[in-house]
Design a protein around this motif. Sequence first.
Motif, short mmCIF file in Angstrom:
data_model
loop_
_atom_site.label_atom_id
_atom_site.label_comp_id
_atom_site.label_asym_id
_atom_site.label_seq_id
_atom_site.Cartn_x
_atom_site.Cartn_y
_atom_site.Cartn_z
N TYR A 105 -30.80 -18.48 11.67
CA TYR A 105 -29.57 -18.49 12.20
C TYR A 105 -29.18 -19.70 12.80
O TYR A 105 -30.00 -20.69 13.22
N PHE A 106 -27.96 -19.58 13.28
CA PHE A 106 -27.38 -20.63 14.16
C PHE A 106 -26.13 -20.07 15.01
O PHE A 106 -25.25 -19.52 14.27
N ILE A 107 -26.32 -19.69 16.36
CA ILE A 107 -25.30 -19.12 17.09
C ILE A 107 -24.27 -20.13 17.52
O ILE A 107 -24.88 -21.03 18.45
N LEU A 108 -22.91 -19.88 17.44
CA LEU A 108 -21.93 -20.86 17.63
C LEU A 108 -21.79 -20.77 19.22
O LEU A 108 -21.23 -21.69 19.73
N GLY A 109 -21.99 -19.37 19.58
CA GLY A 109 -21.59 -19.27 21.13
C GLY A 109 -20.22 -19.16 21.38
O GLY A 109 -19.75 -19.32 22.53
N GLY A 110 -19.12 -18.75 20.49
CA GLY A 110 -17.83 -18.57 20.73
C GLY A 110 -17.11 -18.76 19.44
O GLY A 110 -17.58 -18.98 18.37
N THR A 111 -15.74 -18.61 19.65
CA THR A 111 -14.97 -18.81 18.33
C THR A 111 -13.72 -19.74 18.71
O THR A 111 -13.58 -20.17 19.98
N ILE A 112 -13.01 -20.32 17.74
CA ILE A 112 -12.05 -21.23 18.12
C ILE A 112 -10.66 -20.37 17.86
O ILE A 112 -10.65 -19.68 17.13
N SER A 113 -9.81 -20.51 18.76
CA SER A 113 -8.43 -19.80 18.62
C SER A 113 -7.38 -20.88 17.94
O SER A 113 -7.49 -22.05 18.12
N PRO A 114 -6.78 -20.17 17.05
CA PRO A 114 -5.91 -21.08 16.07
C PRO A 114 -4.73 -21.92 16.89
O PRO A 114 -4.23 -22.74 16.63
N LEU A 115 -4.57 -21.30 18.11
CA LEU A 115 -3.48 -21.87 19.08
C LEU A 115 -4.05 -22.62 20.23
O LEU A 115 -3.31 -23.73 20.52
N LYS A 116 -5.25 -22.86 20.23
CA LYS A 116 -5.82 -23.62 21.36
C LYS A 116 -7.04 -24.65 20.72
O LYS A 116 -8.15 -24.07 20.71
N ILE A 148 -21.46 -18.53 6.38
CA ILE A 148 -20.78 -18.46 7.48
C ILE A 148 -20.42 -17.06 8.11
O ILE A 148 -19.66 -16.39 7.01
N ALA A 149 -20.79 -16.18 8.87
CA ALA A 149 -20.66 -15.07 9.05
C ALA A 149 -19.96 -14.80 10.31
O ALA A 149 -20.27 -13.96 11.31
N THR A 150 -18.81 -15.28 10.44
CA THR A 150 -17.64 -14.86 11.42
C THR A 150 -17.05 -13.81 11.30
O THR A 150 -17.17 -13.48 10.22
N ASN A 151 -16.26 -13.32 12.42
CA ASN A 151 -15.61 -11.92 12.24
C ASN A 151 -14.45 -12.22 11.21
O ASN A 151 -13.95 -13.30 10.98
N GLN A 152 -13.86 -11.11 10.92
CA GLN A 152 -12.87 -11.22 9.85
C GLN A 152 -11.46 -11.05 10.56
O GLN A 152 -10.74 -10.36 10.27
N ASN A 153 -11.19 -11.79 11.89
CA ASN A 153 -10.10 -11.77 12.40
C ASN A 153 -9.51 -13.05 12.70
O ASN A 153 -10.22 -14.16 12.10
N THR A 154 -8.39 -13.47 13.15
CA THR A 154 -7.73 -14.59 13.48
C THR A 154 -8.71 -15.74 13.96
O THR A 154 -8.69 -16.79 13.44
N GLU A 155 -9.46 -15.35 15.13
CA GLU A 155 -10.31 -16.31 15.57
C GLU A 155 -11.56 -16.74 14.72
O GLU A 155 -11.93 -17.86 14.67
N ALA A 158 -10.27 -18.90 11.85
CA ALA A 158 -10.21 -20.27 12.58
C ALA A 158 -11.50 -21.09 12.37
O ALA A 158 -11.76 -22.19 12.18
N THR A 159 -12.61 -20.24 13.17
CA THR A 159 -13.78 -20.85 13.41
C THR A 159 -14.43 -20.90 12.00
O THR A 159 -15.02 -22.22 11.73
N ALA A 160 -14.32 -20.29 11.03
CA ALA A 160 -15.14 -20.44 9.69
C ALA A 160 -14.54 -21.59 8.99
O ALA A 160 -15.25 -22.52 8.55
N ASN A 161 -13.04 -21.69 9.18
CA ASN A 161 -12.26 -22.84 8.47
C ASN A 161 -12.85 -24.15 9.17
O ASN A 161 -12.90 -25.13 8.29
N TYR A 162 -12.99 -24.17 10.33
CA TYR A 162 -13.56 -25.49 11.28
C TYR A 162 -14.94 -25.72 10.63
O TYR A 162 -15.46 -26.92 10.54
N VAL A 163 -15.85 -24.73 10.80
CA VAL A 163 -17.12 -24.85 10.50
C VAL A 163 -17.33 -25.45 8.85
O VAL A 163 -17.95 -26.25 8.50
N SER A 164 -16.46 -24.99 7.92
CA SER A 164 -16.46 -25.23 6.62
C SER A 164 -16.11 -26.47 6.35
O SER A 164 -16.57 -27.29 5.81
#
Lengths: 203, 203
Positions: A105-116, A148-155, A158-164
Amino acid sequence: MYPPSIEKLIHHFSKFPTIGPRTATRFAFYCLNAPEKEIKELMSALQEVRNSLSFCKICFRSIAKEKEFCSVCANRGRERDVICVVEKEADLLAIEKTNEYNGIYFILGGTISPLKKEDFKKIRAKELKERIENHKDHGLPKIKEVIIATNQNTEGEATANYVSRILTSLNIKHTRLGRGLPTGGELEYADEDTLTHSLKGRK
Amino acid sequence: MYPPSIEKLIHHFSKFPTIGPRTATRFAFYCLNAPEKEIKELMSALQEVRNSLSFCKICFRSIAKEKEFCSVCANRGRERDVICVVEKEADLLAIEKTNEYNGIYFILGGTISPLKKEDFKKIRAKELKERIENHKDHGLPKIKEVIIATNQNTEGEATANYVSRILTSLNIKHTRLGRGLPTGGELEYADEDTLTHSLKGRK
């Protein structure tokens, strides 16, 4: 205005995730009113977490300070050429429970908000990049795939796209978790987006 | 399962008001990941609140430990024969801001849930009773009126009814805050209960 020491405590609780000033105020008064024993135990638990824990050098999972790697990363039976990127430790535990994943695994420790946009400093993006670039330095084989196993919500999106984008720049094959109807989910109540993904991912 | 020290911290955060195990877990990991300075400051704020504050002997508002009474109770210009009973200190501050009330207060420190009967131990019911019975011992005049200013929700109602029963048994005149449309409130969006009270309380 409350007494200055209460205001200070409210300020610190306001920094907790999802907590605004109103709930922070409730927390501060809870801490003022709680029995002495409760607050002593809370403080010693806080101290213990800070003093006894560290992070796995490979995946950033929380581990005892005297250890270097977590149980997954230390396990020679795991496929070390597949990395699953998750938001938080709870997600790692959820995937482990399926008994279906044998990579690391790799733990990101959070998400990215598309607005911030500054949020990207809050996740371990730099560490992920370093981790992939120095994968072999840990005695690990060449990376075959990153999931990339981030949640299926807005954050999560956005995080998945950034990691991608990071992984693309490093020329690493990466995938996303499959989307569709959850087990027990009924067609009638599914939103259009879920149904669309469910149709596209049909077997 | 998380490391034992994390589990212990989650357990303590779960006791915070409105917090369930999921948010408590987020708090615990926030505390593990936060910069050292932040956690040190949080702990010293917690310590300071516990060490420097006490409660007003009359109304239970938080005050500096070396004081005996809060600024309202110490003010000889206030009507000391009218007591306004509120749930928490924030409600006292809200009423003070109106500049319309010149009596003194009593802070219950919580509410009673209509479903959890044992909640009545969590509010200062015994203290309120003692306070009214020993009102003169504080050099205060005979109580003319008690205003029950709890919230207009289920818990607030249950608490008001409980307090009302105490006051009735002590033969003390008591009133509730007026109910109706809030300022800026539109008829179209008001619920039936609000409108009913608004009609009954018309001037």
